[in-house]
Enzyme design. Structure first.
Site, short mmCIF file in Angstrom:
data_model
loop_
_atom_site.label_atom_id
_atom_site.label_comp_id
_atom_site.label_asym_id
_atom_site.label_seq_id
_atom_site.Cartn_x
_atom_site.Cartn_y
_atom_site.Cartn_z
N TYR A 160 0.86 -1.19 0.00
CA TYR A 160 0.00 0.00 0.00
C TYR A 160 0.90 1.24 0.00
CZ TYR A 160 -3.25 -3.42 2.09
OH TYR A 160 -4.01 -4.53 2.37
N HIS A 216 -10.20 -4.22 0.16
CA HIS A 216 -10.05 -3.26 -0.94
C HIS A 216 -10.03 -3.93 -2.31
CE1 HIS A 216 -9.32 0.96 -2.08
NE2 HIS A 216 -9.65 1.22 -0.83
#
Ligand code: GCO
Ligand code: MG
Length: 407
Positions: A160, A216
């Site tokens: 991320y 996600h």
């Protein structure tokens, strides 16, 4: 009563908030939010070029007919740009309606079902130790529910790009790149590591903390089903967006293999995007937002469908939503018989408070809706002059071999 004019503003303190203000011949005005994160100028143009010219002269009290006029009248219906623009008009009309009645908007739905609404914050750590510290920080501020995201060892930047920026990442538009940042992802490494993360969180914080986790959109349905099964013992409040939202039937496979609660919906724009999964009872929480899903009128319709099927609300509340749409959701949260939880990440800064003055309040991880007539949030046009649009992009994701993946 007639709408006399409407204006759109783009900008904010570190944000590209898209704010609509509708004026009437009664001197009452309403405000709405059309902030489509990283595509902000598009709903603004849709409003200015197409909707506002039709809006002038309409009776603002007929919010249902106006909603139908813009939804059915578009011919090319739905989609985030259209629905964010319609959503902003709808919020502003409910604001006006509440002000005419002299009542907070939740009273127009049927009043309060609860005093405070449970909210969750984001705890994001570049690594596990940083994550644990961030959770402790939120717990010390009284939060009972926290979304936990952790950088994964052996992935560039932990998988991320944003995680390395720590707790406040994604709060400002400048956390996003001038061109899209690139994240490199490996689901196998993620699937091996996350159970260790949940284990350590339960060890340190005990059984009562409500733990939420956002996948996600990064897993395949079979992987998400196996993951859900494996993490059942950590008793998560929810597993969010396990697979890309495009395919509703992916949720069926996951549901049939695990009892982990499933939350989805932040990228949905209409009741049609979530109808099947709600009716088939494949999910536990619906995460639509007043901004992206056509405002209060349409989201209320989704909430009522969800209530028939034991699906609770968990509205999207990423930092891209302005205090206006968060207020719209707060009124729905106060009323909804099937309220679940609210994501709440509005900037609590002095600048944000000056741009959007309101009496809504947060205490010990609970949101208390204001009793001011209308939405209970204002927009200061003089303050707005300080800000302008700053183009940014969400990151994109690739697998290690270069294949494009889902952010
Ligand atoms: C959430 C969301 C955000 C999104 C963002 C995209 O659960 O809050 O997943 O983190 O990435 O809203 O604009
Ligand atoms: Mg999410």
């Amino acid at each position: 009563m007639k709408i006399t004019s409407a204006e759109v503003f783009v900008g904010g303190p570190g944000k590209n908030y898209v704010t609509l203000k509708i004026m009437t011949d009664a001197g009452i005005y309403g405000v709405g939010d059309a902030t489509l994160n990283t595509r902000e100028t598009l709903p603004a143009a849709y409003l200015k070029d197409y909707l506002i010219p039709c809006l002038i002269g309409m009776d603002p009290r007929n919010s249902e007919d106006i909603w139908q006029y813009f939804y059915r009248g578009a011919y090319f219906r739905r989609g985030p740009v259209t629905m964010a623009a319609i959503g902003a008009i709808d919020m502003a009309l409910w604001d006006i309606k509440g002000k005419i009645a002299g009542l907070p908007v939740y009273q127009l739905f049927g009043g309060k079902s609860r005093d405070g609404a449970l909210v969750y914050a984001h705890a994001t750590g570049a690594n596990l130790d940083a994550l644990l510290d961030t959770i402790a920080h939120y717990q010390s501020k009284g939060y009972k529910a926290v979304r936990v995201q952790c950088g994964i060892p052996d992935m560039p930047e932990g998988g991320y790009a944003i995680a390395k920026k720590g707790e406040d990442a994604k709060h400002y538009i400048t956390d996003f790149g001038l061109m899209p940042d690139e994240e490199i992802w490996d689901s196998e490494k993620y699937l091996k590591y996350m159970p260790i993360v949940f284990e350590r969180i339960r060890e340190r914080f005990g059984a009562d903390l409500k733990i939420l986790h956002d996948v996600h959109h990064r897993l395949r349905p079979r992987e998400a089903a196996a993951f859900g099964k494996e993490i059942e013992k950590y008793n998560l409040f929810w597993m969010e967006d396990p697979t890309p939202a495009d395919d509703q039937s992916a949720l069926k496979l996951i549901r049939h293999h695990t009892t982990v609660p499933i939350a989805i919906g932040e990228v949905f724009n209409s009741i049609w995007d979530c109808k099947t999964m709600i009716e088939e009872e494949w999910i536990d929480f619906i995460r639509v937002s007043a901004t992206y899903a056509g405002g209060i009128t349409h989201v209320k319709r989704i909430v009522e469908l969800a209530a028939l099927h034991n699906v609770r609300t968990g509205f999207h509340g990423a930092p891209s939503h302005s205090p206006i749409s968060m207020a719209a959701q707060a009124h729905l949260n106060a009323w909804a018989p099937n309220f679940g939880i609210q994501e709440y990440l509005v900037l609590g800064t002095k600048e944000c408070g000056a741009l959007f003055p309101s009496q809504h309040s947060m205490e010990n991880g609970m949101f208390y809706v204001s009793d001011t007539p209308g939405l209970g949030v204002d927009f200061d046009e003089t303050e707005a002059k300080r800000y302008s649009f700053d183009r940014r992009y969400h990151p994109i994701v690739r697998l290690e071999d270069g294949t494009m993946w889902n952010y």
